[in-house]
Design a protein around this motif. Structure first.
Motif, PDB file in Angstrom:
ATOM      1  N   HIS A 228       2.034 -10.103   3.083  1.00 41.49           N
ATOM      2  CA  HIS A 228       1.087  -9.171   3.700  1.00 41.49           C
ATOM      3  C   HIS A 228       1.541  -7.745   3.396  1.00 41.49           C
ATOM      4  CE1 HIS A 228       0.720 -12.916   5.992  1.00 41.49           C
ATOM      5  NE2 HIS A 228      -0.528 -12.564   6.214  1.00 41.49           N
ATOM      6  N   LEU A 229       0.653  -6.984   2.769  1.00 40.75           N
ATOM      7  CA  LEU A 229       0.985  -5.628   2.335  1.00 40.75           C
ATOM      8  C   LEU A 229       0.198  -4.621   3.163  1.00 40.75           C
ATOM      9  CD1 LEU A 229       2.366  -3.788   0.162  1.00 40.75           C
ATOM     10  CD2 LEU A 229       0.278  -4.077  -1.207  1.00 40.75           C
ATOM     11  N   VAL A 230       0.906  -3.625   3.713  1.00 37.99           N
ATOM     12  CA  VAL A 230       0.277  -2.579   4.522  1.00 37.99           C
ATOM     13  C   VAL A 230       0.584  -1.226   3.895  1.00 37.99           C
ATOM     14  CG1 VAL A 230       0.192  -1.451   6.778  1.00 37.99           C
ATOM     15  CG2 VAL A 230       0.453  -3.943   6.640  1.00 37.99           C
ATOM     16  N   ILE A 231      -0.434  -0.397   3.758  1.00 30.35           N
ATOM     17  CA  ILE A 231      -0.259   0.939   3.187  1.00 30.35           C
ATOM     18  C   ILE A 231      -0.548   1.976   4.253  1.00 30.35           C
ATOM     19  CG2 ILE A 231      -0.981   2.573   1.415  1.00 30.35           C
ATOM     20  CD1 ILE A 231      -1.643  -1.160   1.007  1.00 30.35           C
ATOM     21  N   SER A 232       0.442   2.769   4.572  1.00 34.41           N
ATOM     22  CA  SER A 232       0.306   3.807   5.590  1.00 34.41           C
ATOM     23  C   SER A 232       0.845   5.131   5.050  1.00 34.41           C
ATOM     24  CB  SER A 232       1.053   3.403   6.866  1.00 34.41           C
ATOM     25  OG  SER A 232       0.869   4.362   7.884  1.00 34.41           O
ATOM     26  N   ILE A 233       0.441   5.461   3.826  1.00 31.45           N
ATOM     27  CA  ILE A 233       0.799   6.724   3.197  1.00 31.45           C
ATOM     28  C   ILE A 233      -0.492   7.443   2.841  1.00 31.45           C
ATOM     29  CG2 ILE A 233       1.927   7.854   1.254  1.00 31.45           C
ATOM     30  CD1 ILE A 233       3.834   5.519   1.062  1.00 31.45           C
ATOM     31  N   ALA A 234      -0.592   8.696   3.223  1.00 35.21           N
ATOM     32  CA  ALA A 234      -1.811   9.459   2.961  1.00 35.21           C
ATOM     33  C   ALA A 234      -1.925   9.815   1.489  1.00 35.21           C
ATOM     34  CB  ALA A 234      -1.814  10.743   3.792  1.00 35.21           C
ATOM     35  N   PRO A 235      -3.142   9.942   0.985  1.00 32.52           N
ATOM     36  CA  PRO A 235      -3.319  10.428  -0.389  1.00 32.52           C
ATOM     37  C   PRO A 235      -2.745  11.840  -0.542  1.00 32.52           C
ATOM     38  CG  PRO A 235      -5.374   9.532   0.475  1.00 32.52           C
ATOM     39  CD  PRO A 235      -4.418   9.627   1.629  1.00 32.52           C
ATOM     40  N   ASP A 236      -2.341  12.155  -1.767  1.00 29.43           N
ATOM     41  CA  ASP A 236      -1.825  13.487  -2.066  1.00 29.43           C
ATOM     42  C   ASP A 236      -0.733  13.887  -1.093  1.00 29.43           C
ATOM     43  OD1 ASP A 236      -2.968  16.898  -2.229  1.00 29.43           O
ATOM     44  OD2 ASP A 236      -1.695  15.803  -3.610  1.00 29.43           O
TER      45      ASP A 236
END
Length: 306
Positions: free
Chosen positions: A69-77
């Motif tokens: 399970h992969l979670v992305i919690s990084i904002a663009p730019d």
């Protein structure tokens, strides 16, 4: 099979998800840019990995190979180009994870079953106080929200390409232990800013983690508003926090006269009431359906300080 979560950006919300995964009997790894924060992740039982946004270390690649399970919690730019990187060169993606890991995710993660991307209700823009849901038009007004919408679409496209379920979690204003109106009152930074007709939705970090875990367990894809039941005027929330503390609320300030950062002021340029009906229909039951339940729990348990 033991669930193995990998969180790109194990900050406030990402760490809450990692903790829930561990409490449920799974394992979790998470990235940070800071060696100091890496120590804190390790103390919480999360395998810490350093990620500067320029490349995947062998350790990250190994962890991703086992991830379910992969979670992305990084904002663009996010500015995650690393020292010495050429900022004049365009990225392959507005999303810092996809910019360096798209091929890895698509081809080298054989155990992966679900992807969750933490976004924002800011992608809807202003709806003049009307109720909206996931089918409502997205008209983001700020560049940061425009990039969020671009990143959402890139993750959904990757899901379509790979056949993986990708869930977009559109979050409203995040609060919880250490980040709430009680803390602001105690520190003397709380303000009661009045803009007639203005409302905001909110979401307790515990409900972000709970919603992510439910969607991950059911391997649900699509777009979900992760937000509370009650959009409310911000000054009401401050007044309620003050009542819990038996303290006098700060004086009211007219919006036009308030001293605010440009970013804070920009939030008041968007007015909408966001529905969570789709998430409820998926089976989620909110722990903190409104700000009164959340602040009452934080105050009553003493966890408001973090």
């Amino acid at each position: 099979m033991t669930s193995r979560f990998f969180i790109f950006g194990a900050g406030y919300s990402g760490l809450a998800i990692a903790r829930e995964a561990i409490e449920a009997g799974g394992m979790a790894a998470g990235t940070t840019r800071s060696p100091e924060k890496a120590k804190a992740l390790g103390a919480a039982g999360v395998t810490p990995l350093l990620f500067d946004g320029t490349s995947l270390s062998p350790e990250i690649a190994d962890a991703l190979h086992e991830t379910t399970h992969l979670v992305i919690s990084i904002a663009p730019d996010h500015g995650m180009r690393g020292e010495g990187a050429d900022s004049s060169q365009p990225r392959a993606s507005v999303d810092p994870v996809l910019a360096v890991a798209r091929d890895t995710i698509a081809r080298s993660m054989p155990a992966l079953r679900w992807v969750g991307y933490l976004s924002t209700v800011g992608v809807y823009g202003d709806h003049d106080g009307a109720w909206i849901d996931e089918d409502s038009a997205c008209n983001p007004t700020s560049r940061r929200s425009q990039m969020r919408l671009e990143a959402e679409n890139e993750w959904l496209a990757l899901g379509k390409q790979t056949g993986l379920p990708v869930a977009i979690l559109r979050l409203s204003g995040i609060y919880g232990p250490g980040r709430n109106g009680l803390v602001n009152l105690a520190s003397g930074t709380a303000k009661r800013i009045i803009k007639p007709g203005q409302v905001f939705n909110r979401i307790h970090v515990g409900d972000i983690a709970g919603a992510a875990m439910l969607l991950a367990a059911s391997e649900s894809g699509g777009i979900f508003n992760v937000t509370d039941d009650e959009p409310a005027p911000p000054q009401d929330v401050v007044a309620y926090a003050a009542s819990l503390m038996c303290a006098a609320p700060p004086p009211t300030i007219a919006f036009d006269e308030a001293e605010m950062t440009p970013m804070a002021r920009s939030f008041y340029g968007e007015n909408k009431r966001v529905s969570n009906a789709r998430l409820r229909a998926a089976g989620y039951r909110f722990r903190f359906p409104d700000y009164r339940a959340a602040l009452g729990d934080l105050w009553g348990t003493g966890r408001w300080r973090g």
